[in-house]
Design a protein around this motif. Structure first.
Motif, PDB file in Angstrom:
ATOM      1  N   MET A  51       0.817  -1.218   0.000  1.00  0.00           N
ATOM      2  CA  MET A  51       0.000   0.000   0.000  1.00  0.00           C
ATOM      3  C   MET A  51       0.851   1.269   0.000  1.00  0.00           C
ATOM      4  O   MET A  51       0.443   2.291  -0.538  1.00  0.00           O
ATOM      5  N   TYR A  52       2.062   1.202   0.558  1.00  0.00           N
ATOM      6  CA  TYR A  52       2.945   2.363   0.571  1.00  0.00           C
ATOM      7  C   TYR A  52       3.630   2.560  -0.775  1.00  0.00           C
ATOM      8  O   TYR A  52       4.076   3.661  -1.092  1.00  0.00           O
ATOM      9  N   THR A  55       0.242   3.504  -3.535  1.00  0.00           N
ATOM     10  CA  THR A  55      -0.714   4.564  -3.243  1.00  0.00           C
ATOM     11  C   THR A  55      -0.616   5.689  -4.263  1.00  0.00           C
ATOM     12  O   THR A  55       0.434   5.901  -4.875  1.00  0.00           O
ATOM     13  N   THR A  56      -1.699   6.423  -4.425  1.00  0.00           N
ATOM     14  CA  THR A  56      -1.676   7.588  -5.315  1.00  0.00           C
ATOM     15  C   THR A  56      -1.112   8.814  -4.609  1.00  0.00           C
ATOM     16  O   THR A  56      -0.871   9.833  -5.251  1.00  0.00           O
ATOM     17  N   ASP A  57      -0.886   8.718  -3.302  1.00  0.00           N
ATOM     18  CA  ASP A  57      -0.269   9.811  -2.548  1.00  0.00           C
ATOM     19  C   ASP A  57       1.226   9.829  -2.865  1.00  0.00           C
ATOM     20  O   ASP A  57       1.971   8.931  -2.460  1.00  0.00           O
ATOM     21  N   ARG A  61       4.199   7.337  -1.339  1.00  0.00           N
ATOM     22  CA  ARG A  61       4.826   6.409  -2.282  1.00  0.00           C
ATOM     23  C   ARG A  61       6.331   6.682  -2.385  1.00  0.00           C
ATOM     24  O   ARG A  61       7.141   5.753  -2.364  1.00  0.00           O
TER      25      ARG A  61
END
Length: 104
Positions: A51-52, A55-57, A61
């Motif tokens: 997830m890290y 992610t779209t963040d 990321r």
């Protein structure tokens, strides 16, 4: 094998930019130690960090990718096998290609 929860705690401490830099360094060292002592594999690390890394963040990321890079620099005495190297190359190539496809 190390408990995934302890691994994730170290990952979260590094990825969280609000944490003090010294705590982030301790987290990188802890993750590297888990790998050096064969308590965690690179594949497990990447899987647990999914997830890290996806992610779209952009900040999260980037911090996830930086963590893997920092950990790998601490493993210079522990050579990676070909399968792991190819797996990492494939993963990062896919991430790069997917991000470039969004560029105008």
């Amino acid at each position: 094998m190390a408990k995934p929860s302890s691994l994730i705690q170290h990952v979260e401490a590094f990825v969280d930019v609000s944490r003090p830099p010294n705590q982030q360094i301790v987290s990188v060292d802890a993750v590297a130690s888990l790998l050096k002592n064969d308590l965690v594999t690179i594949e497990t690390l990447v899987r647990e960090m999914e997830m890290y890394l996806t992610t779209t963040d952009n900040v999260i990321r980037a911090r996830g990718i930086l963590l893997i890079g920092e950990v790998l620099t601490r493993l210079t005495e522990n050579p990676l096998d070909n399968a792991t190297i190819h797996s990492l190359i494939r993963f990062f190539t896919e991430r790069l290609v997917s991000r470039l496809s969004f560029c105008p």
